[in-house]
Design an enzyme around this catalytic site. Sequence first.
Site, mmCIF file in Angstrom:
data_model
loop_
_atom_site.group_PDB
_atom_site.id
_atom_site.type_symbol
_atom_site.label_atom_id
_atom_site.label_comp_id
_atom_site.label_asym_id
_atom_site.label_seq_id
_atom_site.Cartn_x
_atom_site.Cartn_y
_atom_site.Cartn_z
ATOM 1 N N ASP A 82 -79.623 12.844 54.470
ATOM 2 C CA ASP A 82 -78.163 12.855 54.377
ATOM 3 C C ASP A 82 -77.703 11.694 53.486
ATOM 4 O OD1 ASP A 82 -75.581 13.706 55.069
ATOM 5 O OD2 ASP A 82 -75.473 12.391 56.825
ATOM 6 N N HIS A 83 -76.868 11.977 52.515
ATOM 7 C CA HIS A 83 -76.288 10.953 51.628
ATOM 8 C C HIS A 83 -77.319 10.044 50.956
ATOM 9 C CE1 HIS A 83 -72.116 11.828 52.563
ATOM 10 N NE2 HIS A 83 -72.460 11.952 53.829
ATOM 11 N N ASP A 104 -76.190 12.026 46.715
ATOM 12 C CA ASP A 104 -74.735 11.864 46.715
ATOM 13 C C ASP A 104 -74.340 10.965 45.549
ATOM 14 O OD1 ASP A 104 -72.107 11.332 47.106
ATOM 15 O OD2 ASP A 104 -72.284 10.670 49.186
ATOM 16 N N GLU A 134 -73.034 16.489 45.484
ATOM 17 C CA GLU A 134 -71.643 16.342 45.955
ATOM 18 C C GLU A 134 -70.707 16.103 44.774
ATOM 19 O OE1 GLU A 134 -70.795 14.169 49.529
ATOM 20 O OE2 GLU A 134 -68.826 13.543 48.846
ATOM 21 N N HIS A 213 -68.905 18.134 54.696
ATOM 22 C CA HIS A 213 -69.201 16.878 55.398
ATOM 23 C C HIS A 213 -67.996 16.507 56.252
ATOM 24 C CE1 HIS A 213 -72.886 15.165 53.420
ATOM 25 N NE2 HIS A 213 -72.696 16.302 52.757
ATOM 26 N N ILE A 257 -72.267 17.373 61.253
ATOM 27 C CA ILE A 257 -71.695 16.815 62.484
ATOM 28 C C ILE A 257 -72.507 15.604 62.937
ATOM 29 C CG2 ILE A 257 -71.238 17.301 64.934
ATOM 30 C CD1 ILE A 257 -70.921 20.311 63.962
ATOM 31 N N SER A 259 -70.299 12.354 64.205
ATOM 32 C CA SER A 259 -69.406 11.624 65.117
ATOM 33 C C SER A 259 -69.293 12.294 66.485
ATOM 34 C CB SER A 259 -68.018 11.482 64.498
ATOM 35 O OG SER A 259 -68.100 10.702 63.329
HETATM 36 P P1 13P Z 1 -68.599 13.311 60.928
HETATM 37 O O1 13P Z 1 -68.388 11.844 60.895
HETATM 38 O O2 13P Z 1 -67.313 14.066 60.870
HETATM 39 O O3 13P Z 1 -69.442 13.747 62.071
HETATM 40 O O4 13P Z 1 -69.394 13.718 59.576
HETATM 41 C C1 13P Z 1 -70.787 13.625 59.509
HETATM 42 C C2 13P Z 1 -71.312 13.810 58.133
HETATM 43 O O5 13P Z 1 -70.649 14.254 57.227
HETATM 44 C C3 13P Z 1 -72.705 13.431 57.898
HETATM 45 O O6 13P Z 1 -73.059 13.537 56.558
HETATM 46 O O1 G3H Z 2 -72.001 10.601 56.876
HETATM 47 C C1 G3H Z 2 -72.569 9.723 57.513
HETATM 48 C C2 G3H Z 2 -73.236 10.040 58.796
HETATM 49 O O2 G3H Z 2 -72.323 10.062 59.863
HETATM 50 C C3 G3H Z 2 -74.355 9.082 59.024
HETATM 51 O O3 G3H Z 2 -73.867 7.850 59.461
HETATM 52 O O4 G3H Z 2 -74.973 6.309 57.843
HETATM 53 O O5 G3H Z 2 -74.051 5.461 60.042
HETATM 54 O O6 G3H Z 2 -76.122 6.875 59.977
HETATM 55 P P1 G3H Z 2 -74.809 6.532 59.317
HETATM 56 ZN ZN ZN Z 3 -71.439 13.134 55.183
#
Ligand code: 13P
Ligand code: G3H
Ligand code: ZN
Length: 311
Positions: A82-83, A104, A134, A213, A257, A259
């Site tokens: 992720d990212h 990203d 992205e 996201h 998802i 948060s």
């Molecule tokens: P939320 O903070 O809305 O859960 O988004 C998570 C996310 O986009 C992870 O890449």
């Molecule tokens: O988009 C970000 C995700 O919620 C991951 O969060 O980088 O704090 O692990 P984090």
């Molecule tokens: Zn994200």
Amino acid sequence: MPLVTSREMFKKAYEGGYAIGAFNVNNMEIIQGITEAAKEENAPLILQVSAGARKYANHTYLMKLVEAAVIETGLPICLHLDHGDTFELCKSCIDGGFTSVMIDGSHHSFEDNIALTKQVVEYAHSKGVTVEGELGRLEGVEDDVKVKAEDASYTNPAQVEEFVTKTGVDSLAIAIGTSHGAYKFKPGQKPQLRFDILEEVEKRLPGFPIVLHGASSVIPEFVETINKYGGKMPDAIGIPEDMLRKAASMAVCKINIDSDLRLAMTAAIREHFVEAPSDFDPRQYLKPARENIKRLVKHKIVDVLGCSGKA
Ligand code: 13P
Ligand code: G3H
Ligand code: ZN
């Protein structure tokens, strides 16, 4: 079944008018809660790891925990970065067994984003790994970076064909008004998403999987529990679930998802310590935390994403 890429999942999701949940994972209980829910619902699944998660839990631990989940569930599971923000990070995850990565480049200029994304795609595809890019920038907190509202920007639909053609990405994250974290809209503000942008992107990229996201709904039950048991969260507003259902029925094939998982886990742990203040056995509070995550993910799969029974 070994770990899978996102390719087949997205093709089926696009055609079926549903989305796959991409849930962030940081430890064993989170992975167990998510995968137990998916197993009971026979749902395809993306487990995603941020740079921060990888720093916290270590690549090998997360890899082995996810491999254990594949054995335990027999589900098609995609393990996704992720990212990712550099070629080196993406390469390290690809070499270390991830089946999908996100690069990203949304903080760079359009040209630099294309160049970086293309570099990652070339390496990833040579190893059979899929890539998410992205375009557009989301507000909110990712790792240590906080993107302010004024620095966020909606995706420009006029750029998507050029971006996808020049980079070769397999899916595209777009910015239509979602944001990272628990405070997506101001108190009193009516949540709104730019579905007109999504429609325009869909028209320009027919059949191409789009990613959303910042898609937590910030379920009030969990925020209320946190505050009832000593927390002090201000008014937190997420993305209404009917908007996510609408996005899933359109070109959005992956809904991110994190948060909501954090809130579910924290609510259970806070409640436990108030109800059992002398407890000091981690299993006693991590068990209800895991159960809350499982309940949340089942709800998402069945009532929001529409991917129950699609594994
Ligand atoms: P939320 O903070 O809305 O859960 O988004 C998570 C996310 O986009 C992870 O890449
Ligand atoms: O988009 C970000 C995700 O919620 C991951 O969060 O980088 O704090 O692990 P984090
Ligand atoms: Zn994200």
